[in-house]
Motif scaffolding. Structure first.
Motif, PDB file in Angstrom:
ATOM      1  N   THR A 174       0.833  -1.213   0.000  1.00 21.46           N
ATOM      2  CA  THR A 174       0.000   0.000   0.000  1.00 21.46           C
ATOM      3  C   THR A 174       0.860   1.251   0.000  1.00 21.46           C
ATOM      4  O   THR A 174       0.610   2.192  -0.757  1.00 21.46           O
ATOM      5  N   ILE A 207      -4.231  -5.417   3.246  1.00 21.60           N
ATOM      6  CA  ILE A 207      -4.728  -4.681   2.073  1.00 21.60           C
ATOM      7  C   ILE A 207      -6.251  -4.647   2.052  1.00 21.60           C
ATOM      8  O   ILE A 207      -6.842  -3.908   1.266  1.00 21.60           O
ATOM      9  N   ALA A 208      -6.901  -5.447   2.915  1.00 21.67           N
ATOM     10  CA  ALA A 208      -8.365  -5.528   2.915  1.00 21.67           C
ATOM     11  C   ALA A 208      -8.986  -4.175   3.262  1.00 21.67           C
ATOM     12  O   ALA A 208      -8.566  -3.509   4.207  1.00 21.67           O
ATOM     13  N   THR A 213      -5.601  -0.158  -3.321  1.00 24.73           N
ATOM     14  CA  THR A 213      -4.616  -1.221  -3.146  1.00 24.73           C
ATOM     15  C   THR A 213      -5.176  -2.548  -3.636  1.00 24.73           C
ATOM     16  O   THR A 213      -4.492  -3.313  -4.332  1.00 24.73           O
ATOM     17  N   GLU A 214      -6.417  -2.848  -3.279  1.00 25.72           N
ATOM     18  CA  GLU A 214      -7.035  -4.096  -3.724  1.00 25.72           C
ATOM     19  C   GLU A 214      -7.150  -4.140  -5.245  1.00 25.72           C
ATOM     20  O   GLU A 214      -6.924  -5.190  -5.862  1.00 25.72           O
ATOM     21  N   PHE A 218      -5.278  -6.859  -7.427  1.00 26.95           N
ATOM     22  CA  PHE A 218      -6.102  -7.726  -8.281  1.00 26.95           C
ATOM     23  C   PHE A 218      -5.468  -7.873  -9.661  1.00 26.95           C
ATOM     24  O   PHE A 218      -5.324  -8.990 -10.186  1.00 26.95           O
ATOM     25  N   LEU A 245     -12.308  -7.709   2.536  1.00 31.53           N
ATOM     26  CA  LEU A 245     -11.600  -8.108   1.323  1.00 31.53           C
ATOM     27  C   LEU A 245     -12.611  -8.369   0.211  1.00 31.53           C
ATOM     28  O   LEU A 245     -13.641  -9.015   0.426  1.00 31.53           O
ATOM     29  N   GLU A 246     -12.327  -7.868  -0.985  1.00 35.92           N
ATOM     30  CA  GLU A 246     -13.235  -8.041  -2.115  1.00 35.92           C
ATOM     31  C   GLU A 246     -13.441  -9.527  -2.418  1.00 35.92           C
ATOM     32  O   GLU A 246     -12.518 -10.327  -2.348  1.00 35.92           O
ATOM     33  N   LEU A 249     -11.133 -11.249  -4.917  1.00 36.29           N
ATOM     34  CA  LEU A 249      -9.827 -11.659  -4.411  1.00 36.29           C
ATOM     35  C   LEU A 249      -9.942 -12.940  -3.588  1.00 36.29           C
ATOM     36  O   LEU A 249      -9.104 -13.842  -3.696  1.00 36.29           O
TER      37      LEU A 249
END
Length: 437
Positions: A174, A207-208, A213-214, A218, A245-246, A249
């Motif tokens: 990040t 990073i969540a 950043t995500e 990705f 978190l997405e 991911l």
């Protein structure tokens, strides 16, 4: 030397003054600076057509702007996708971070608590991108996840010395991204991580919830995976428990293998103690080993630290190595010691990061829904995780006693409500706090 971002902004302004905003946007909206040095400005655009137009119609304007800035001639080079890859392959030299030589497979003590993760790590090291990709090793802090990560790197470097091995912690990824955005070094940032043959990320959970950043991770993940490059990650929890978190991911992490590590059993703890003592040239009586194994039960790092501390007491104070002396020497390392308590400022910081609310807002008077919930959770966690009194908690967050009482009761009420996800939020934040201790 000016930053790349500053120079590029000046160039675009110069072109816009001569060709107009619409034309400038049309030809340059996806162009990026790859490198700026004393001799060259290297640009990249994914469109061959735009590359041709920039070279034929805009190079002169770019060079004019460069002359104004540097009072010298600087060559302008425009690359397309193929040329960029060729450029990177010439520029990029394999990198290998010299990890602690103690962190190898040979020095990793295998027991029932970690044998699955160890086996997966060995398989990946012997067959990069062919065994399990990605490999995600998860478990509480201090159980050997980073040791396995480094061991994989060391073994792959031994077998493939030309591999480009890239290691980064989740929070550093990040920070690198923020710095790249500020300085206009997006291409350099992406090149650093997407050209890896082995990509290692420690503490992916950090990073969540960080959208940019995500998003960048990705695309980095997809790029590496499609290029059949090995990805190894560590986390303090499985993906499904990373609430922020997405989902895309989480799904990708499950494409490979999830391997957990749990606290070591008694036999493994004894083996770790004896191995560490032997590596330090220290003789520990059996009853001392037993004493350590029975009192430090959940954290390998603490177990090894206890052995080092005993050796230091022996060397510096002439301590006799017996159970009473060792008990006095390592009593502050026992589970539940006061030093394990987080500070209120750490709790506020982690709550702030989780909810994407500034610490000043948590301590302020803003009353939108997100800020109020974050503030109440911070008060609840300070009450649960520290020894502060209610008035002290109020002072920490600039609130009176009654507000603290009300906030804690609101959180407790929600936690008691079936189907409410606040319990998972509290668990996530608490895990992040514990990782910082």
């Amino acid at each position: 030397m000016y930053s790349s971002a500053y120079v590029w902004a000046k160039i675009l302004g110069h072109i816009e003054s001569r060709m107009g905003a619409t034309v400038t946007s049309t030809w340059f909206d996806d162009a990026e600076v790859v490198e700026l040095n004393d001799q060259q400005l290297i640009l990249y655009t994914p469109s061959p057509f735009r590359k041709d137009v920039i070279e034929r119609r805009c190079t002169e304007y770019i060079q004019d702007a460069m002359r104004e800035l540097f009072e010298k001639e600087i060559q302008v080079v425009v690359l397309n996708d193929t040329e960029l890859n060729d450029y990177r392959s010439r520029k990029e030299k394999p990198r290998f971070v010299e990890f602690n030589p103690q962190f190898t497979f040979e020095t990793f003590v295998v027991g029932s608590s970690n044998e699955f993760a160890h086996g997966a790590a060995v398989a990946v090291a012997n067959n990069p991108a062919g065994a399990y990709n990605p490999l995600l090793i998860y478990g509480p802090s201090g159980l050997g996840k980073t040791h396995l990560l480094y061991a994989i790197a060391a073994e792959i470097h031994k077998q493939h010395p030309n591999f480009n091995i890239v290691y980064v912690k989740g929070d550093q990824f990040t920070n690198d991204l923020i710095e790249a955005l500020q300085q206009g070094r997006n291409m350099e940032f992406r090149g650093k991580y997407r050209n890896a043959d082995l990509f290692l990320m420690d503490d992916i959970q950090f990073i969540a919830g960080k959208a940019s950043t995500e998003e960048e991770f990705f695309h980095t993940f997809n790029n590496l995976y499609e290029a059949k490059k090995q990805i190894v990650l560590t986390s303090d929890r499985p993906p499904e428990e990373m609430l922020k978190l997405e989902d895309r991911l989480k799904t990708r992490f499950q494409w490979g293998l999830l391997a957990d590590i749990i606290p070591p059993d008694y036999e493994t703890r004894m083996a770790i103690i004896r191995n560490k003592a032997v590596s330090l040239g220290l003789e520990l009586p059996d009853d001392v080993c037993t004493y350590i194994a029975e009192n430090i039960t959940t954290n390998i790092r603490q177990i090894e630290g206890a052995v080092k501390k005993i050796m230091a007491y022996r060397d510096l104070n002439g301590m006799t190595i017996d159970v009473p002396s060792v008990s006095r020497a390592i009593r502050d390392m026992y589970k539940g010691k006061a030093g394990d308590l987080p500070t209120p400022s750490l709790i506020v910081s982690e709550v702030s990061q989780y909810y994407s609310v500034s610490e000043s807002a948590l301590r302020g008077t803003l009353r939108n829904k997100g800020t109020v919930e974050a503030r109440q959770v911070a008060m609840y966690l300070i009450r649960q995780l520290t020894s502060l009194s209610l008035p002290d908690i109020g002072e920490e967050l600039n609130k009176d006693h009654s507000t603290v009482v009300y906030s804690i009761k609101q959180v407790e009420k929600r936690l008691a409500t079936p189907g409410n996800n606040l319990k998972d939020v509290i668990r996530d934040i608490t895990a992040n706090i514990n990782n910082k201790l």
